[in-house]
Design a protein around this motif. Structure first.
Motif, PDB file in Angstrom:
ATOM      1  N   PHE A  10       0.850  -1.187   0.000  1.00  0.00           N
ATOM      2  CA  PHE A  10       0.000   0.000   0.000  1.00  0.00           C
ATOM      3  C   PHE A  10       0.886   1.237   0.000  1.00  0.00           C
ATOM      4  O   PHE A  10       1.523   1.565   1.005  1.00  0.00           O
ATOM      5  CB  PHE A  10      -0.902   0.000   1.229  1.00  0.00           C
ATOM      6  CG  PHE A  10      -1.945   1.099   1.230  1.00  0.00           C
ATOM      7  CD1 PHE A  10      -3.113   0.966   0.502  1.00  0.00           C
ATOM      8  CD2 PHE A  10      -1.749   2.254   1.970  1.00  0.00           C
ATOM      9  CE1 PHE A  10      -4.071   1.972   0.500  1.00  0.00           C
ATOM     10  CE2 PHE A  10      -2.692   3.264   1.977  1.00  0.00           C
ATOM     11  CZ  PHE A  10      -3.865   3.128   1.246  1.00  0.00           C
ATOM     12  N   ASP A  11       0.958   1.912  -1.138  1.00  0.00           N
ATOM     13  CA  ASP A  11       1.782   3.108  -1.364  1.00  0.00           C
ATOM     14  C   ASP A  11       3.274   2.776  -1.386  1.00  0.00           C
ATOM     15  O   ASP A  11       3.726   1.848  -0.723  1.00  0.00           O
ATOM     16  CB  ASP A  11       1.477   4.212  -0.362  1.00  0.00           C
ATOM     17  CG  ASP A  11       0.147   4.909  -0.657  1.00  0.00           C
ATOM     18  OD1 ASP A  11      -0.358   4.781  -1.793  1.00  0.00           O
ATOM     19  OD2 ASP A  11      -0.382   5.596   0.242  1.00  0.00           O
ATOM     20  N   SER A  40      -2.716   5.170  -3.164  1.00  0.00           N
ATOM     21  CA  SER A  40      -3.889   5.722  -2.484  1.00  0.00           C
ATOM     22  C   SER A  40      -4.337   7.061  -3.062  1.00  0.00           C
ATOM     23  O   SER A  40      -5.534   7.364  -3.103  1.00  0.00           O
ATOM     24  CB  SER A  40      -3.599   5.894  -0.993  1.00  0.00           C
ATOM     25  OG  SER A  40      -2.567   6.857  -0.788  1.00  0.00           O
ATOM     26  N   HIS A  46       3.668   9.269  -2.047  1.00  0.00           N
ATOM     27  CA  HIS A  46       2.969   7.984  -2.010  1.00  0.00           C
ATOM     28  C   HIS A  46       3.132   7.191  -3.303  1.00  0.00           C
ATOM     29  O   HIS A  46       2.694   6.031  -3.365  1.00  0.00           O
ATOM     30  CB  HIS A  46       1.481   8.211  -1.730  1.00  0.00           C
ATOM     31  CG  HIS A  46       1.211   8.775  -0.368  1.00  0.00           C
ATOM     32  ND1 HIS A  46       0.757   8.008   0.682  1.00  0.00           N
ATOM     33  CD2 HIS A  46       1.368  10.033   0.116  1.00  0.00           C
ATOM     34  CE1 HIS A  46       0.633   8.773   1.753  1.00  0.00           C
ATOM     35  NE2 HIS A  46       1.000  10.013   1.435  1.00  0.00           N
ATOM     36  N   PHE A 159      -8.512   3.943   0.458  1.00  0.00           N
ATOM     37  CA  PHE A 159      -7.926   3.288   1.622  1.00  0.00           C
ATOM     38  C   PHE A 159      -8.196   1.791   1.539  1.00  0.00           C
ATOM     39  O   PHE A 159      -9.087   1.344   0.811  1.00  0.00           O
ATOM     40  CB  PHE A 159      -8.440   3.889   2.931  1.00  0.00           C
ATOM     41  CG  PHE A 159      -9.921   3.675   3.204  1.00  0.00           C
ATOM     42  CD1 PHE A 159     -10.360   2.646   4.011  1.00  0.00           C
ATOM     43  CD2 PHE A 159     -10.869   4.546   2.667  1.00  0.00           C
ATOM     44  CE1 PHE A 159     -11.715   2.460   4.282  1.00  0.00           C
ATOM     45  CE2 PHE A 159     -12.230   4.372   2.925  1.00  0.00           C
ATOM     46  CZ  PHE A 159     -12.649   3.334   3.740  1.00  0.00           C
ATOM     47  N   PHE A 169      -5.563   0.550   6.263  1.00  0.00           N
ATOM     48  CA  PHE A 169      -4.497   1.453   5.847  1.00  0.00           C
ATOM     49  C   PHE A 169      -5.213   2.691   5.303  1.00  0.00           C
ATOM     50  O   PHE A 169      -5.780   2.647   4.211  1.00  0.00           O
ATOM     51  CB  PHE A 169      -3.628   0.802   4.769  1.00  0.00           C
ATOM     52  CG  PHE A 169      -2.719  -0.283   5.279  1.00  0.00           C
ATOM     53  CD1 PHE A 169      -1.356  -0.053   5.405  1.00  0.00           C
ATOM     54  CD2 PHE A 169      -3.217  -1.529   5.641  1.00  0.00           C
ATOM     55  CE1 PHE A 169      -0.498  -1.051   5.865  1.00  0.00           C
ATOM     56  CE2 PHE A 169      -2.376  -2.530   6.100  1.00  0.00           C
ATOM     57  CZ  PHE A 169      -1.018  -2.287   6.221  1.00  0.00           C
ATOM     58  N   SER A 171      -4.126   5.792   4.492  1.00  0.00           N
ATOM     59  CA  SER A 171      -3.437   6.832   3.741  1.00  0.00           C
ATOM     60  C   SER A 171      -3.529   8.148   4.507  1.00  0.00           C
ATOM     61  O   SER A 171      -3.575   8.158   5.735  1.00  0.00           O
ATOM     62  CB  SER A 171      -3.999   6.940   2.332  1.00  0.00           C
ATOM     63  OG  SER A 171      -3.264   7.894   1.588  1.00  0.00           O
ATOM     64  N   VAL A 206      -3.550   2.111  10.289  1.00  0.00           N
ATOM     65  CA  VAL A 206      -2.212   2.422   9.799  1.00  0.00           C
ATOM     66  C   VAL A 206      -2.347   3.731   9.037  1.00  0.00           C
ATOM     67  O   VAL A 206      -2.967   3.773   7.967  1.00  0.00           O
ATOM     68  CB  VAL A 206      -1.660   1.311   8.889  1.00  0.00           C
ATOM     69  CG1 VAL A 206      -0.251   1.659   8.435  1.00  0.00           C
ATOM     70  CG2 VAL A 206      -1.676  -0.038   9.612  1.00  0.00           C
ATOM     71  N   ILE A 212       1.125   3.825  14.131  1.00  0.00           N
ATOM     72  CA  ILE A 212      -0.071   2.979  14.112  1.00  0.00           C
ATOM     73  C   ILE A 212      -0.898   3.263  15.359  1.00  0.00           C
ATOM     74  O   ILE A 212      -0.361   3.426  16.462  1.00  0.00           O
ATOM     75  CB  ILE A 212       0.325   1.494  14.039  1.00  0.00           C
ATOM     76  CG1 ILE A 212       1.012   1.202  12.705  1.00  0.00           C
ATOM     77  CG2 ILE A 212      -0.896   0.589  14.210  1.00  0.00           C
ATOM     78  CD1 ILE A 212       1.584  -0.190  12.591  1.00  0.00           C
TER      79      ILE A 212
END
Length: 273
Positions: A10-11, A40, A46, A159, A169, A171, A206, A212
């Motif tokens: 993710f990213d 994202s 990103h 997301f 996640f 973003s 996240v 987190i």
């Protein structure tokens, strides 16, 4: 994230160097190559590591794809022709006395140094597959659902939601201990989207920036946006608004200069400046 037979990223960070470290870590953890990559939104921090994932399929919203091939390409060309002036940033760092702002500036200078190193060989790889609202990835270990509720931090934000773990996640829609930049977004839509995210009753988040955290971060992000809107509405003038210090609950957050950038943006938005 390990879905079972597939590995999903993710990213991809702000540079190919950082993305290469991310890819290596993912391959070591799962024992396989990365299968899927999510972008994202179109902001460079990103997506500028996309080129490292040459064997993966990259996904983004329809709008993010369009923004990447227009604004994203233009930003890369602009940065290549006018790299960040590191000497001026380093001079500012030497003169900065405030410990919170000094830490922010140290991180920013280091990141821009890495970006300048990457620029000569950086290429913007565009997504391979786009989606409009929802896309599911079903694996033997877990299912991931890629969602977009529209534009919040940017004109289009996606997301990644894991229903079984109540994890997402998020973003830059949700940031934790980090001032979120509003200048390319829509604060009213951001609040609407946060309300929809809150309905998912997430246990773990996240964030796009920060540490987190728990689902409580969604409400805190909404409170931040609402409070800054109220401050901008109540301010007699821009100068008086910008003289206000960050409220206690966010005074120690990273990216401290963004607080006043947000106030400036909101004031101009409210007064149609």
């Amino acid at each position: 994230m390990d879905l079972g037979e597939q590995t999903l990223i993710f990213d991809t960070f702000n540079t190919p160097q950082a993305a290469l470290s991310l890819r290596s870590a993912a391959e070591q953890l799962t024992g396989r190559k990365v299968t899927y990559v999510i972008n994202s939104h179109h902001h460079s921090d990103h997506i500028w590591g996309n080129q490292v994932f040459e064997d993966a399929t990259i996904f983004a919203t329809d709008s993010t794809f369009d923004l990447m091939r227009t604004k994203g390409v233009a930003r890369l060309e602009r940065m290549r022709s006018q790299p960040m002036p590191l000497e001026k940033l380093e001079e500012a760092l030497e003169q900065e006395q405030d410990p919170v702002q000094r830490k922010d500036l140290e991180l920013y200078v280091d990141e821009m140094r890495q970006v300048n190193m990457a620029l000569p060989n950086l290429t913007l790889r565009l997504p391979d597959v786009t989606f409009e609202r929802r896309l599911a990835f079903a694996g033997s270990k877990r299912t991931a659902v890629l969602l977009t509720f529209g534009g919040a931090h940017s004109p289009s934000d996606a997301f990644l939601y894991f229903p079984e773990e109540a994890l997402a996640f998020m973003s830059d829609i949700v940031q934790i201990g980090f001032h979120p930049s509003m200048g390319d977004g829509n604060p009213d839509e951001w609040l609407r989207i946060l309300a929809k995210v809150e309905a998912l009753q997430l246990s773990t988040i996240v964030p796009g920036h920060g540490v987190i955290g728990t689902g409580e971060a969604v409400g805190i992000m909404g409170q931040y946006i609402q409070l800054l809107q109220q401050m901008a509405y109540a301010a007699p003038s821009l100068d008086e608004l910008l003289a206000i210090d960050a409220p206690a609950f966010c005074a120690s957050w990273q990216a401290s200069p963004v607080f006043k950038e947000n106030l400036h943006f909101l004031y101009n938005r409210i007064h149609n400046l």
